[in-house]
Design an enzyme around this catalytic site. Structure first.
Site, PDB file in Angstrom:
ATOM      1  N   GLU A   1       3.064   4.177   6.189  1.00 30.84           N
ATOM      2  CA  GLU A   1       3.171   4.446   4.744  1.00 30.84           C
ATOM      3  C   GLU A   1       2.763   3.161   4.044  1.00 30.84           C
ATOM      4  O   GLU A   1       3.561   2.221   3.954  1.00 30.84           O
ATOM      5  CB  GLU A   1       4.620   4.817   4.388  1.00 30.84           C
ATOM      6  CG  GLU A   1       5.134   6.067   5.077  1.00 30.84           C
ATOM      7  CD  GLU A   1       4.461   7.333   4.593  1.00 30.84           C
ATOM      8  OE1 GLU A   1       3.882   7.316   3.498  1.00 30.84           O
ATOM      9  OE2 GLU A   1       4.508   8.327   5.320  1.00 30.84           O
TER      10      GLU A   1
ATOM     11  N   GLY B   1       0.417  -3.127   7.909  1.00 33.10           N
ATOM     12  CA  GLY B   1       0.258  -1.924   8.726  1.00 33.10           C
ATOM     13  C   GLY B   1      -0.770  -2.115   9.828  1.00 33.10           C
ATOM     14  O   GLY B   1      -0.577  -1.680  10.967  1.00 33.10           O
TER      15      GLY B   1
ATOM     16  N   GLU C   1      -4.748  -3.643  -4.711  1.00 33.85           N
ATOM     17  CA  GLU C   1      -3.394  -3.407  -5.208  1.00 33.85           C
ATOM     18  C   GLU C   1      -2.817  -4.694  -5.801  1.00 33.85           C
ATOM     19  O   GLU C   1      -2.808  -5.728  -5.137  1.00 33.85           O
ATOM     20  CB  GLU C   1      -2.526  -2.952  -4.030  1.00 33.85           C
ATOM     21  CG  GLU C   1      -1.138  -2.532  -4.419  1.00 33.85           C
ATOM     22  CD  GLU C   1      -0.322  -2.064  -3.202  1.00 33.85           C
ATOM     23  OE1 GLU C   1      -0.392  -2.718  -2.146  1.00 33.85           O
ATOM     24  OE2 GLU C   1       0.394  -1.058  -3.336  1.00 33.85           O
TER      25      GLU C   1
ATOM     26  N   LYS D   1      14.230  -2.803  10.597  1.00 28.96           N
ATOM     27  CA  LYS D   1      13.952  -4.195  10.211  1.00 28.96           C
ATOM     28  C   LYS D   1      13.502  -4.159   8.757  1.00 28.96           C
ATOM     29  O   LYS D   1      12.352  -3.829   8.455  1.00 28.96           O
ATOM     30  CB  LYS D   1      12.842  -4.760  11.104  1.00 28.96           C
ATOM     31  CG  LYS D   1      12.811  -6.277  11.233  1.00 28.96           C
ATOM     32  CD  LYS D   1      12.485  -7.074  10.007  1.00 28.96           C
ATOM     33  CE  LYS D   1      11.088  -7.163   9.524  1.00 28.96           C
ATOM     34  NZ  LYS D   1      11.007  -7.968   8.245  1.00 28.96           N
TER      35      LYS D   1
ATOM     36  N   GLY E   1       4.792  -0.542   4.230  1.00 27.79           N
ATOM     37  CA  GLY E   1       4.443  -1.874   3.749  1.00 27.79           C
ATOM     38  C   GLY E   1       2.988  -1.907   3.321  1.00 27.79           C
ATOM     39  O   GLY E   1       2.389  -0.875   2.997  1.00 27.79           O
ATOM     40  N   SER E   2       2.432  -3.099   3.342  1.00 28.13           N
ATOM     41  CA  SER E   2       1.057  -3.279   2.867  1.00 28.13           C
ATOM     42  C   SER E   2       0.046  -2.826   3.920  1.00 28.13           C
ATOM     43  O   SER E   2       0.395  -2.675   5.104  1.00 28.13           O
ATOM     44  CB  SER E   2       0.833  -4.758   2.552  1.00 28.13           C
ATOM     45  OG  SER E   2       0.960  -5.492   3.755  1.00 28.13           O
TER      46      SER E   2
ATOM     47  N   CYS F   1       4.657   1.925  -4.654  1.00 26.10           N
ATOM     48  CA  CYS F   1       3.437   2.158  -3.861  1.00 26.10           C
ATOM     49  C   CYS F   1       2.520   3.145  -4.569  1.00 26.10           C
ATOM     50  O   CYS F   1       1.309   3.050  -4.457  1.00 26.10           O
ATOM     51  CB  CYS F   1       3.794   2.643  -2.475  1.00 26.10           C
ATOM     52  SG  CYS F   1       4.936   4.030  -2.481  1.00 26.10           S
TER      53      CYS F   1
END
Ligand code: NDP
Length: 491
Positions: free
Chosen positions: A250, A233, A384, A176, A228-229, A284
């Site tokens: 990750e 997550g 971030e 996805k 993702g973020s 990232c």
């Protein structure tokens, strides 16, 4: 303009509710494609196709060596079709074609060759268990259907880092991608269609809540790999916990670049700028916190500013462009809001900070931006931004540099710039991050594991660790002694 369905069982499948999502080219702001807005019904079709491929048919009965050869052919095909795929990804997320193409032709194709080579080398162990009359061994087996959820900044890279080891381990996959940049992943699956048996690699597109969550929560999805973020997550881990599904995470980062006073200032300025600005900070591992020895702070910041200010912003298809756009409008607005917040927090802007509109673009570009006088407790230092924004904080000694670098909930990567290799090794040991670069940045190779410490995640991609993540261990106990004693002996 092409309209994409989901890719299920090696065929295009229209979304069950007939809904489509516009895919917007961040260079022009125009709708350039449409992707399926999928729901749990579509996810279920994809998972069922993947489950069937895992349990019956050619994939289920394929010998590991054959699977390995097939993966190598996927690598060859990826390299052959890299031009088309890179062009699609540039349309999708504005990443410069020159940054995507060489990777697809070399080290991302390597992923398939590397894991293809490992496919028939998955071995168990014979364990020296101290139980008389018992022989014990382990097998490492695939999970079955794995769900892979990816972010928009590098959709092909992230997907390939998951698909190659997952398939080498013998799993089948449902991906996805982010609804902001799904087309290149759909195209990748189509490019592999005549090589992979139906159902082995499926792609469903749509929003995180309507499409991602049903994938994570599906009872036939036995493992989930998420990129993702941190908030994304957390949500995925929460949904996965309902079915006790293992996950690899990750996640994001706020990576420090520590510069010691012994460096060549030009090299350090080039290095720090290279570690953040070329992808417009949308990596990232972007080194967005500069922790610099106080004695060289002013001079180094001035040189970084000179380098960054000279970068040419423009269309990511133009080979002369050095920094492309931000990948989508909501993200562009978020980056500008982070810059405004940094100013409210009292940081002093010494470069950039404004949106720009290079000719022929819709203007989702932000100038390379540098802030000094940054409070180490501020959002700018801790959160971030995922944009071209550098936060600068000085240090006086090595211990303080390490403390500042580690003073974050993230732990994805760090850069150390010094001429003293022993100091570099000492500091690298003390840094709480999954990757540490010394006098380089962004370097990566299929053989070397990538992943986070702390809230940047857990599990690893690349290297043998990624293959391990897609395997589960079974321990088998054999009785070698004759006869079975009655458990209820009568006197
Ligand atoms: P998000 O967490 O917003 O989304 C990532 C993916 O998860 C998207 O496909 C998203 O779909 C999906 N998703 C969102 N919510 C859910 C949910 N509830 N259930 C299932 N899936 C969901 O991250 P971004 O796409 O904004 O990506 C940027 C982030 O990714 C940054 O933090 C960056 O640091 C990180 N990243 C980490 C990398 C690493 O290797 N550590 C590499 C690259 C990026 P949708 O888009 O539809 O919401």
């Amino acid at each position: 303009m092409r309209t994409y369905g989901n890719w299920i069982d090696n065929r295009w499948a229209a979304p069950s509710e007939g809904a489509f999502i516009d895919s917007i080219d961040p260079t022009t702001g125009e709708v350039w494609a449409q992707i399926a807005g999928s729901t749990a019904v579509d996810v279920d079709s994809a998972v069922r196709a993947a489950r069937t491929a895992f349990t019956t048919g050619p994939w289920a009965s394929m010998r590991a060596a054959e699977r390995g050869k097939l993966l190598c052919r996927l690598g060859d095909r990826l390299a052959e079709r890299a031009d088309d795929l890179a062009a699609l990804e540039t349309r999708d997320n504005g990443k410069r074609t020159v940054d995507i193409l060489p990777g697809l032709q070399t080290w991302l194709a390597d992923s398939f060759w590397y894991y293809g080579g490992l496919a028939d080398k998955v071995a168990g162990d014979v364990l020296p268990v101290d139980v008389p009359g018992i022989f014990n061994y382990t097998r490492r087996e695939p999970f079955g259907v794995v769900g892979c959820i990816t972010a928009w900044n590098s959709p092909l890279l992230i997907a390939i880092w998951k698909i190659a080891p997952a398939l080498a381990a013998g799993n089948t996959v449902v991906v996805k991608p982010s609804e902001h940049a799904s087309v290149s992943t759909l195209a990748l699956a189509e490019v592999f269609a005549d090589l992979l048996p139906p159902g082995v690699l499926n792609v469903v597109t749509g929003f995180g809540d309507r499409c991602g969550e049903p994938l994570v929560g599906h009872e036939d999805v036995r493992m989930v790999s998420f990129t993702g973020s941190v908030p994304g997550g957390r949500k995925v881990a929460e949904v996965a916990s309902r079915t006790v599904t293992p996950t690899v995470m990750e996640l994001g980062g706020k990576s420090p670049q520590i510069v010691f006073a012994d460096v060549d200032l030009d090299d350090a300025a080039h290095g720090v700028a290279m570690g953040l600005f070329p992808p417009a900070g949308q990596s990232c591992v972007a080194g967005s916190r500069l922790i610099v020895h106080r004695s060289i702070q002013d001079e180094l910041v001035e040189r970084i500013a000179t380098v960054a200010a000279s970068a040419r912003l423009g269309a990511p298809t133009d080979p002369a462009t050095q920094i492309g756009p931000l990948a989508n409008e909501p993200h562009f607005r978020r980056v500008l809001e982070s810059i405004a917040r940094a100013e409210r927090e009292g940081a002093r802007r010494v470069l950039g900070g404004s949106p720009v509109t290079p000719e022929g673009t819709c203007g989702w570009f932000v100038e390379p931006t540098i802030f000094v006088d940054v409070d180490s407790a501020s959002d700018l230092f801790r959160e971030e931004v995922f944009g071209p924004v550098l936060a600068v904080v000085p240090f006086d000694d090595e211990d303080e540099a390490i403390a500042l670098a580690n003073d974050t909930s993230y732990g994805l990567a760090a850069g150390i710039w010094t001429d003293d290799q022993l100091k570099a090794m000492r500091v690298a040991d003390a840094i709480e991050a999954g990757t540490v670069y010394v006098n380089n940045y962004f370097t990566s190779a299929t053989q070397s594991p990538v992943g986070g410490y702390k809230q940047s995640g857990y599990g690893r991609e690349n290297g043998t660790a990624a293959l391990d993540a897609f395997l589960q261990i079974k321990s088998v106990w054999l009785n070698t002694a004759p006869g079975i004693a009655n458990p209820f002996p009568q006197e």
